[in-house]
Design a protein around this motif. Sequence first.
Motif, PDB file in Angstrom:
ATOM      1  N   PHE A 280      39.090 -17.840  32.633  1.00 29.74           N
ATOM      2  CA  PHE A 280      39.923 -18.432  33.682  1.00 29.74           C
ATOM      3  C   PHE A 280      39.906 -19.954  33.610  1.00 29.74           C
ATOM      4  N   ALA A 281      38.750 -20.533  33.304  1.00 29.92           N
ATOM      5  CA  ALA A 281      38.664 -21.990  33.198  1.00 29.92           C
ATOM      6  C   ALA A 281      39.545 -22.522  32.073  1.00 29.92           C
ATOM      7  N   GLN A 282      39.795 -21.691  31.058  1.00 28.83           N
ATOM      8  CA  GLN A 282      40.620 -22.118  29.928  1.00 28.83           C
ATOM      9  C   GLN A 282      42.109 -22.133  30.253  1.00 28.83           C
ATOM     10  N   THR A 283      42.484 -21.608  31.423  1.00 27.05           N
ATOM     11  CA  THR A 283      43.904 -21.509  31.764  1.00 27.05           C
ATOM     12  C   THR A 283      44.419 -22.736  32.515  1.00 27.05           C
ATOM     13  N   ARG A 284      43.573 -23.737  32.716  1.00 28.83           N
ATOM     14  CA  ARG A 284      43.986 -24.903  33.495  1.00 28.83           C
ATOM     15  C   ARG A 284      45.194 -25.577  32.844  1.00 28.83           C
ATOM     16  N   ASP A 285      46.143 -25.984  33.676  1.00 28.48           N
ATOM     17  CA  ASP A 285      47.350 -26.705  33.243  1.00 28.48           C
ATOM     18  C   ASP A 285      48.250 -25.876  32.332  1.00 28.48           C
ATOM     19  N   THR A 286      48.193 -24.554  32.444  1.00 30.81           N
ATOM     20  CA  THR A 286      49.039 -23.694  31.602  1.00 30.81           C
ATOM     21  C   THR A 286      50.026 -22.863  32.408  1.00 30.81           C
ATOM     22  N   LEU A 287      49.881 -22.832  33.733  1.00 31.61           N
ATOM     23  CA  LEU A 287      50.689 -21.932  34.553  1.00 31.61           C
ATOM     24  C   LEU A 287      51.750 -22.732  35.299  1.00 31.61           C
ATOM     25  N   VAL A 288      53.011 -22.452  35.015  1.00 31.34           N
ATOM     26  CA  VAL A 288      54.105 -23.140  35.701  1.00 31.34           C
ATOM     27  C   VAL A 288      54.204 -22.609  37.128  1.00 31.34           C
ATOM     28  N   LYS A 289      54.262 -23.516  38.087  1.00 31.57           N
ATOM     29  CA  LYS A 289      54.366 -23.105  39.484  1.00 31.57           C
ATOM     30  C   LYS A 289      55.729 -22.481  39.753  1.00 31.57           C
ATOM     31  N   GLN A 290      55.729 -21.380  40.483  1.00 32.52           N
ATOM     32  CA  GLN A 290      56.978 -20.831  40.982  1.00 32.52           C
ATOM     33  C   GLN A 290      57.522 -21.778  42.053  1.00 32.52           C
ATOM     34  N   PRO A 291      58.844 -21.819  42.254  1.00 31.06           N
ATOM     35  CA  PRO A 291      59.395 -22.749  43.247  1.00 31.06           C
ATOM     36  C   PRO A 291      58.776 -22.632  44.632  1.00 31.06           C
ATOM     37  N   VAL A 292      58.505 -21.409  45.097  1.00 31.78           N
ATOM     38  CA  VAL A 292      57.887 -21.256  46.418  1.00 31.78           C
ATOM     39  C   VAL A 292      56.496 -21.882  46.415  1.00 31.78           C
ATOM     40  N   GLU A 293      55.725 -21.638  45.353  1.00 32.92           N
ATOM     41  CA  GLU A 293      54.396 -22.244  45.260  1.00 32.92           C
ATOM     42  C   GLU A 293      54.495 -23.765  45.261  1.00 32.92           C
ATOM     43  N   TRP A 294      55.438 -24.277  44.501  1.00 35.56           N
ATOM     44  CA  TRP A 294      55.631 -25.730  44.387  1.00 35.56           C
ATOM     45  C   TRP A 294      55.988 -26.335  45.743  1.00 35.56           C
ATOM     46  N   LEU A 295      56.939 -25.741  46.445  1.00 37.58           N
ATOM     47  CA  LEU A 295      57.387 -26.297  47.719  1.00 37.58           C
ATOM     48  C   LEU A 295      56.316 -26.171  48.795  1.00 37.58           C
ATOM     49  N   VAL A 296      55.694 -25.009  48.901  1.00 37.28           N
ATOM     50  CA  VAL A 296      54.679 -24.811  49.933  1.00 37.28           C
ATOM     51  C   VAL A 296      53.489 -25.734  49.689  1.00 37.28           C
ATOM     52  N   GLY A 297      53.073 -25.842  48.430  1.00 35.50           N
ATOM     53  CA  GLY A 297      51.971 -26.744  48.115  1.00 35.50           C
ATOM     54  C   GLY A 297      52.301 -28.182  48.461  1.00 35.50           C
ATOM     55  N   ALA A 298      53.504 -28.626  48.124  1.00 36.04           N
ATOM     56  CA  ALA A 298      53.919 -29.997  48.433  1.00 36.04           C
ATOM     57  C   ALA A 298      53.944 -30.226  49.943  1.00 36.04           C
ATOM     58  N   ALA A 299      54.472 -29.266  50.678  1.00 32.73           N
ATOM     59  CA  ALA A 299      54.540 -29.409  52.132  1.00 32.73           C
ATOM     60  C   ALA A 299      53.141 -29.494  52.739  1.00 32.73           C
ATOM     61  N   ARG A 300      52.217 -28.680  52.252  1.00 39.80           N
ATOM     62  CA  ARG A 300      50.843 -28.726  52.760  1.00 39.80           C
ATOM     63  C   ARG A 300      50.210 -30.087  52.479  1.00 39.80           C
TER      64      ARG A 300
END
Length: 433
Positions: A290-310
Motif C-alpha cells: 500500500f505504501a508503494q501506491t502513493r501518488d498513483t491513484l487519480v482522484k475521482q471528481p467527487v473525491e477531488w471536490l469533496v476533499g477541496a471543500a473540506r
Amino acid sequence: MREREAVAHLLRRATFGPTADEVDDAERAGLAATLDRLLDPAGPDRGAAATPTPALGPDPAAALGQDATREQRQQVNRERREQVSTLTAWWLARMIAAEHQGDEKLLFFWHGHWATSVRKVRSAPLMLRQLETLRRFGRGPLAPLLDAMVRDPALILWLDGQQNTRRAPNENLARELLELFTLGIGGGYGEADVKEGARALTGWTVDRRTGVARFVARRHDPGPKTILGSRASFDAGSYAALLAGRPETARFVAGRLWFRYAGAQVPPPADLAGPDTVGTLRRIFTAPAFAQTRDTLVKQPVEWLVGAARQLGVRPAALSEAGRRRLLAGLNALDQVPLRPPSVGGWPAGTAWLTTSSLQARMRVADQVAGAADPAVLARLAAAPPAGRPDALARLLVVDRWSDRTRAALAPLAGQPRRLLVAGLVSPEYAVS
C-alpha cells in the motif's frame, strides 16, 4: 516514508481528503492509532448530525391515478427532479461535513460497486433507502449485505428484477450479480449459472406507491436449480447466501476495494480478504504494497471536490441555493454526479478523468470552490511571506511536495491567494493521491 507522509497517504486514501489540522493530529497519534480511529471511530459523528437526512416524503407519483392529466404528470416529474436534487445536495454536504470520514468514503465505494442510477429508478426515496442499506451493512461481512441487496427495491428496478417471472425469466439482475457484484468475470460461473440464478430471483416486484419490494409467490419458480455445482430449490435469500459463501466472492470484492483504495499500478497482495469489509480495509492499509501506491491513484471528481471543500472550509449549507446548484453543475461537467453512475459497471477510473475538457471544467469548479473558501483559510495563506506561499498552499492541500515545474507556475501567483488556490487545486500533484 516519513511518519507524516505515511499518515497523510493513509488519510488521502481512506477519506475524501484530510485537512492540514487532521494530518497534524494523525501525526501526533501515530499511524496505527490513526488507522484504528478511521476503521472504528469513537463517539457520535457531529458533522453527520449537522447534516440530517432530508425528509423527502413519498414518491410524488404514488398518488398519480391512471386518469392523470398531462399537466399533473409534468408536475410529478418536476417534483421528482426536485427530490433528486435535494438528496444529491444533501449527500454531497454530508460527505464534506462528516467526521467519520472512513465510513462516508466506504459508502461511496459501495455506491459505485452496486452502481444504481436514479435516472432509471426515478425515485429519490428508493435511492436514499439503498444508501441506508449500504451504510447499515457495508462495514460488516458480505452475507448480510448481499442478502439485503438482492431484495433492494432500487436495484430490482434498475436491473429489471420486477420483470423476472417463472414464465419469462429476465437474466439482467442475475448476470450482473455474478459478473459485477460477487464472483467477477472469470469467477467460475457459466451461462447455465446465470439462467439458473435468474430463476432463483423470480417473484420480486416493487410497489411504486409504497416503495416496498414484495415477494409474489405465483411469479416465483420454486423448482430445483443447479447453481455453481449446488442443487437446491434456491430463492433470492439462499442464492445470496450461496454467493456470499464462495471464496471467489471474497477475493473479488477485496480486489475491488484494493482497486479503489490503492489503485491498479501495484498488484494486490494475496489473502487480502478479511472476515468483513473493515477487516479487508485493515489488510489493505497495512499491506507493505500500500505504501508503494502513493501518488498513483487519480482522484475521482467527487473525491477531488469533496476533499477541496473540506480543506478550504467550504460548507454547502452556508452557500446560497444558486451556489449549491453550481457545485452540482460542476460535478455534472466533470461527469460524476452521485446517484447517477453511467452504467451498472459504475464510473471509470484512472486517467479517464484526466482529459483536456475535464481540466477546463475542473478549473471552473476550482474557481467556484476557491471563491467560497472560508476567509480564515485565505487569511492563513496570505499570512505566509510571498516566497513561502507555495509551501503554505502545499500544507493546506496536504500535498507532500510540488514538482519544480508546478512550483515555478505557482510562484507568480503568490500575491493573489484565490488564483493561487485555483492553481493548486488543478495541479498534477493534487489530481492524484
